[in-house]
Scaffold this motif. Structure first.
Motif, PDB file in Angstrom:
ATOM      1  N   PRO A  84       0.820  -1.210   0.000  1.00  0.00           N
ATOM      2  CA  PRO A  84       0.000   0.000   0.000  1.00  0.00           C
ATOM      3  C   PRO A  84       0.859   1.267   0.000  1.00  0.00           C
ATOM      4  O   PRO A  84       1.879   1.339   0.680  1.00  0.00           O
ATOM      5  N   ASP A  85       0.401   2.273  -0.760  1.00  0.00           N
ATOM      6  CA  ASP A  85       1.087   3.557  -0.813  1.00  0.00           C
ATOM      7  C   ASP A  85       0.123   4.569  -1.393  1.00  0.00           C
ATOM      8  O   ASP A  85      -0.697   4.229  -2.260  1.00  0.00           O
ATOM      9  N   ILE A  86       0.212   5.827  -0.919  1.00  0.00           N
ATOM     10  CA  ILE A  86      -0.654   6.861  -1.476  1.00  0.00           C
ATOM     11  C   ILE A  86      -0.132   7.331  -2.831  1.00  0.00           C
ATOM     12  O   ILE A  86      -0.858   7.967  -3.599  1.00  0.00           O
ATOM     13  N   GLY A  87       1.122   7.023  -3.156  1.00  0.00           N
ATOM     14  CA  GLY A  87       1.670   7.370  -4.461  1.00  0.00           C
ATOM     15  C   GLY A  87       1.367   6.289  -5.480  1.00  0.00           C
ATOM     16  O   GLY A  87       0.851   5.212  -5.150  1.00  0.00           O
ATOM     17  N   LEU A  88       1.699   6.566  -6.734  1.00  0.00           N
ATOM     18  CA  LEU A  88       1.474   5.590  -7.795  1.00  0.00           C
ATOM     19  C   LEU A  88       2.674   4.649  -7.862  1.00  0.00           C
ATOM     20  O   LEU A  88       3.801   5.084  -8.108  1.00  0.00           O
ATOM     21  N   ALA A  89       2.425   3.370  -7.626  1.00  0.00           N
ATOM     22  CA  ALA A  89       3.504   2.392  -7.722  1.00  0.00           C
ATOM     23  C   ALA A  89       4.014   2.334  -9.163  1.00  0.00           C
ATOM     24  O   ALA A  89       3.247   2.441 -10.116  1.00  0.00           O
ATOM     25  N   ASP A  90       5.330   2.182  -9.309  1.00  0.00           N
ATOM     26  CA  ASP A  90       5.949   2.173 -10.630  1.00  0.00           C
ATOM     27  C   ASP A  90       5.842   0.776 -11.230  1.00  0.00           C
ATOM     28  O   ASP A  90       6.694  -0.081 -11.022  1.00  0.00           O
ATOM     29  N   VAL A  91       4.763   0.573 -11.982  1.00  0.00           N
ATOM     30  CA  VAL A  91       4.552  -0.726 -12.621  1.00  0.00           C
ATOM     31  C   VAL A  91       5.536  -0.920 -13.764  1.00  0.00           C
ATOM     32  O   VAL A  91       6.176  -1.965 -13.891  1.00  0.00           O
ATOM     33  N   ALA A  92       5.655   0.092 -14.607  1.00  0.00           N
ATOM     34  CA  ALA A  92       6.537  -0.026 -15.767  1.00  0.00           C
ATOM     35  C   ALA A  92       7.988  -0.227 -15.341  1.00  0.00           C
ATOM     36  O   ALA A  92       8.747  -0.947 -16.002  1.00  0.00           O
ATOM     37  N   GLY A  93       8.372   0.390 -14.207  1.00  0.00           N
ATOM     38  CA  GLY A  93       9.753   0.283 -13.748  1.00  0.00           C
ATOM     39  C   GLY A  93      10.054  -0.965 -12.950  1.00  0.00           C
ATOM     40  O   GLY A  93      11.199  -1.196 -12.583  1.00  0.00           O
ATOM     41  N   GLY A  94       9.028  -1.762 -12.640  1.00  0.00           N
ATOM     42  CA  GLY A  94       9.244  -3.025 -11.958  1.00  0.00           C
ATOM     43  C   GLY A  94       9.215  -2.963 -10.453  1.00  0.00           C
ATOM     44  O   GLY A  94       9.546  -3.948  -9.795  1.00  0.00           O
ATOM     45  N   ASP A  95       8.823  -1.821  -9.855  1.00  0.00           N
ATOM     46  CA  ASP A  95       8.709  -1.774  -8.392  1.00  0.00           C
ATOM     47  C   ASP A  95       7.659  -2.757  -7.894  1.00  0.00           C
ATOM     48  O   ASP A  95       7.785  -3.324  -6.807  1.00  0.00           O
ATOM     49  N   VAL A  96       6.602  -2.912  -8.680  1.00  0.00           N
ATOM     50  CA  VAL A  96       5.563  -3.900  -8.399  1.00  0.00           C
ATOM     51  C   VAL A  96       5.270  -4.651  -9.687  1.00  0.00           C
ATOM     52  O   VAL A  96       5.595  -4.186 -10.776  1.00  0.00           O
ATOM     53  N   ASP A  97       4.651  -5.817  -9.566  1.00  0.00           N
ATOM     54  CA  ASP A  97       4.290  -6.578 -10.765  1.00  0.00           C
ATOM     55  C   ASP A  97       3.054  -5.992 -11.432  1.00  0.00           C
ATOM     56  O   ASP A  97       2.982  -5.881 -12.661  1.00  0.00           O
ATOM     57  N   VAL A  98       2.054  -5.637 -10.598  1.00  0.00           N
ATOM     58  CA  VAL A  98       0.814  -5.031 -11.082  1.00  0.00           C
ATOM     59  C   VAL A  98       0.355  -4.029 -10.034  1.00  0.00           C
ATOM     60  O   VAL A  98       0.902  -3.973  -8.933  1.00  0.00           O
ATOM     61  N   ALA A  99      -0.657  -3.253 -10.376  1.00  0.00           N
ATOM     62  CA  ALA A  99      -1.188  -2.289  -9.416  1.00  0.00           C
ATOM     63  C   ALA A  99      -2.694  -2.167  -9.601  1.00  0.00           C
ATOM     64  O   ALA A  99      -3.235  -2.483 -10.668  1.00  0.00           O
ATOM     65  N   ILE A 100      -3.352  -1.716  -8.536  1.00  0.00           N
ATOM     66  CA  ILE A 100      -4.767  -1.353  -8.601  1.00  0.00           C
ATOM     67  C   ILE A 100      -4.817   0.137  -8.317  1.00  0.00           C
ATOM     68  O   ILE A 100      -4.492   0.576  -7.206  1.00  0.00           O
ATOM     69  N   ARG A 101      -5.190   0.918  -9.313  1.00  0.00           N
ATOM     70  CA  ARG A 101      -5.171   2.363  -9.200  1.00  0.00           C
ATOM     71  C   ARG A 101      -6.583   2.926  -9.270  1.00  0.00           C
ATOM     72  O   ARG A 101      -7.468   2.351  -9.902  1.00  0.00           O
ATOM     73  N   TYR A 102      -6.737   4.063  -8.625  1.00  0.00           N
ATOM     74  CA  TYR A 102      -8.015   4.771  -8.627  1.00  0.00           C
ATOM     75  C   TYR A 102      -7.879   6.033  -9.470  1.00  0.00           C
ATOM     76  O   TYR A 102      -6.918   6.783  -9.332  1.00  0.00           O
ATOM     77  N   GLY A 103      -8.829   6.232 -10.365  1.00  0.00           N
ATOM     78  CA  GLY A 103      -8.774   7.431 -11.195  1.00  0.00           C
ATOM     79  C   GLY A 103      -9.535   7.256 -12.481  1.00  0.00           C
ATOM     80  O   GLY A 103     -10.547   6.546 -12.541  1.00  0.00           O
ATOM     81  N   ARG A 104      -9.022   7.884 -13.545  1.00  0.00           N
ATOM     82  CA  ARG A 104      -9.688   7.875 -14.847  1.00  0.00           C
ATOM     83  C   ARG A 104      -8.956   7.038 -15.888  1.00  0.00           C
ATOM     84  O   ARG A 104      -9.315   7.077 -17.063  1.00  0.00           O
ATOM     85  N   GLY A 105      -7.920   6.320 -15.485  1.00  0.00           N
ATOM     86  CA  GLY A 105      -7.178   5.511 -16.446  1.00  0.00           C
ATOM     87  C   GLY A 105      -6.215   6.372 -17.248  1.00  0.00           C
ATOM     88  O   GLY A 105      -5.881   7.501 -16.890  1.00  0.00           O
ATOM     89  N   SER A 106      -5.728   5.801 -18.351  1.00  0.00           N
ATOM     90  CA  SER A 106      -4.850   6.517 -19.292  1.00  0.00           C
ATOM     91  C   SER A 106      -3.524   6.932 -18.667  1.00  0.00           C
ATOM     92  O   SER A 106      -3.005   8.012 -18.950  1.00  0.00           O
ATOM     93  N   TRP A 107      -2.962   6.076 -17.806  1.00  0.00           N
ATOM     94  CA  TRP A 107      -1.638   6.359 -17.285  1.00  0.00           C
ATOM     95  C   TRP A 107      -0.592   5.987 -18.330  1.00  0.00           C
ATOM     96  O   TRP A 107      -0.724   4.947 -19.007  1.00  0.00           O
ATOM     97  N   PRO A 108       0.432   6.805 -18.477  1.00  0.00           N
ATOM     98  CA  PRO A 108       1.415   6.538 -19.544  1.00  0.00           C
ATOM     99  C   PRO A 108       2.300   5.340 -19.221  1.00  0.00           C
ATOM    100  O   PRO A 108       2.628   5.075 -18.060  1.00  0.00           O
ATOM    101  N   GLY A 109       2.680   4.624 -20.266  1.00  0.00           N
ATOM    102  CA  GLY A 109       3.665   3.567 -20.144  1.00  0.00           C
ATOM    103  C   GLY A 109       3.170   2.249 -19.606  1.00  0.00           C
ATOM    104  O   GLY A 109       3.969   1.332 -19.388  1.00  0.00           O
ATOM    105  N   VAL A 110       1.856   2.121 -19.344  1.00  0.00           N
ATOM    106  CA  VAL A 110       1.309   0.885 -18.786  1.00  0.00           C
ATOM    107  C   VAL A 110       0.012   0.532 -19.511  1.00  0.00           C
ATOM    108  O   VAL A 110      -0.564   1.349 -20.230  1.00  0.00           O
ATOM    109  N   ALA A 111      -0.437  -0.691 -19.287  1.00  0.00           N
ATOM    110  CA  ALA A 111      -1.738  -1.136 -19.801  1.00  0.00           C
ATOM    111  C   ALA A 111      -2.743  -1.113 -18.658  1.00  0.00           C
ATOM    112  O   ALA A 111      -2.458  -1.613 -17.567  1.00  0.00           O
ATOM    113  N   SER A 112      -3.909  -0.495 -18.886  1.00  0.00           N
ATOM    114  CA  SER A 112      -4.918  -0.340 -17.836  1.00  0.00           C
ATOM    115  C   SER A 112      -6.231  -0.977 -18.269  1.00  0.00           C
ATOM    116  O   SER A 112      -6.655  -0.826 -19.409  1.00  0.00           O
TER     117      SER A 112
END
Length: 308
Positions: A132-160
């Protein structure tokens, strides 16, 4: 070496963890196969031993105090470690896959945690490591394997992929908006502090205000660390919160929180909870989690009780 004698009794901690996770003494009792009075007794014993109130007792519900919320995060993490260690012992290490999942603490505690036993039963070969973190986990950079994010989608560099939409309405404790204090128009909300959580790209209050014609320029905004604290502050009557109905459904059902303006519900098909992964083919464990989350979301459509 610190003595374990300073620790509370395990049975009391187990009762507290279950009651805090479910926000219900009766549901905790069902989970632990004991009576509700037994759960209450263990929690009272724990509060007496610690010298601090962990729960706020209400007529139809219970809520964690700020101290209780902080303690729950530690106790829940400890029990998760015990569960993970037990699972590793029971299953061959080579047969299990660890999946690192980045997510908001509020989603982890208020939506996902009660459902984790069902996932573990369906996928005993997958070990979820929640980060858990209030920031956006770096999925593309490999900090986590996947993430569950809240918002409107369309984050760069990842598939949502959208898992479930969120419905937003302004909520508060019944006593804050009762009688003459009850808001009649969106502008009436400005007589109350508006609670919001830290976010890299805050949008909830702005989107709601545009939809229902409220000028936020005169708002008294109280910015808190995360959404868990926003909910607790709203329950304590400290202001009005933007209610994410997926997360606060138990409080709405119990009447601990009510809608300040019935019918003023923001429903945007892109605002919700998204499964985020690196671009390209998903590893099997990640695909299994994505599909399980999507199925769980479909059976968890929120309901909107009438405002008291």
């Amino acid at each position: 070496m610190r003595s374990t004698r300073s620790l509370p009794a395990l049975v009391s901690l187990r009762a507290f963890e279950a009651a805090a996770r479910r926000l219900s003494f009766s549901l905790a009792a069902q989970e632990l196969f004991v009576t509700q009075s037994a759960v209450s007794h263990h929690i009272q014993r724990l509060e007496s031993e610690l010298g601090v109130a962990l729960f706020e007792r209400r007529t139809r519900a219970v809520a964690l105090t700020p101290a209780g919320q902080a303690y729950f995060e530690h106790v829940h993490a400890a029990f998760e470690l015990l569960r993970q260690g037990t699972d590793k012992l029971r299953a061959p290490a080579a047969a299990r896959v660890t999946l690192k999942v980045g997510l908001l603490a509020s989603f982890a505690t208020r939506w996902l945690a009660p459902r984790l036993p069902a996932f573990a039963a369906a996928h005993p070969d997958i070990e979820l490591q929640l980060l858990p973190d209030i920031g956006l986990a770096d999925v593309a950079g490999g900090d986590v394997d996947v993430a569950i994010r809240y918002g409107r989608g369309s984050w760069p560099g990842v598939a949502s992929r959208l898992l479930m939409t969120e419905q937003l309405s302004v909520v508060g404790a019944p006593e804050r908006i009762a009688g003459r204090k009850r808001p009649r128009t969106p502008e009436d909300l400005l007589r109350h502090p508006l609670l919001t959580s830290h976010a890299k790209q805050p949008f909830e209050w702005d989107a709601w205000a545009r939809r229902f014609g409220m000028d936020l320029g005169r708002a008294q905004t109280v910015r808190l660390h995360d959404y868990n604290i926003v909910v607790e502050a709203a329950l304590a009557g400290q202001g009005l919160a933007m209610g994410r109905h997926r997360l606060i459904a138990p409080h709405l059902a119990s009447g601990a929180l009510v809608q300040a303006l019935p019918g003023a519900m923001l429903e945007d098909p892109r605002i919700g909870w998204w499964f985020v992964a690196p671009r390209g083919a998903l590893q099997p464990a990640a695909a299994a989690l994505r599909d399980w989350l999507a199925d769980a979301a479909q059976t968890d459509e929120p309901t909107f009780p009438a405002t008291h």
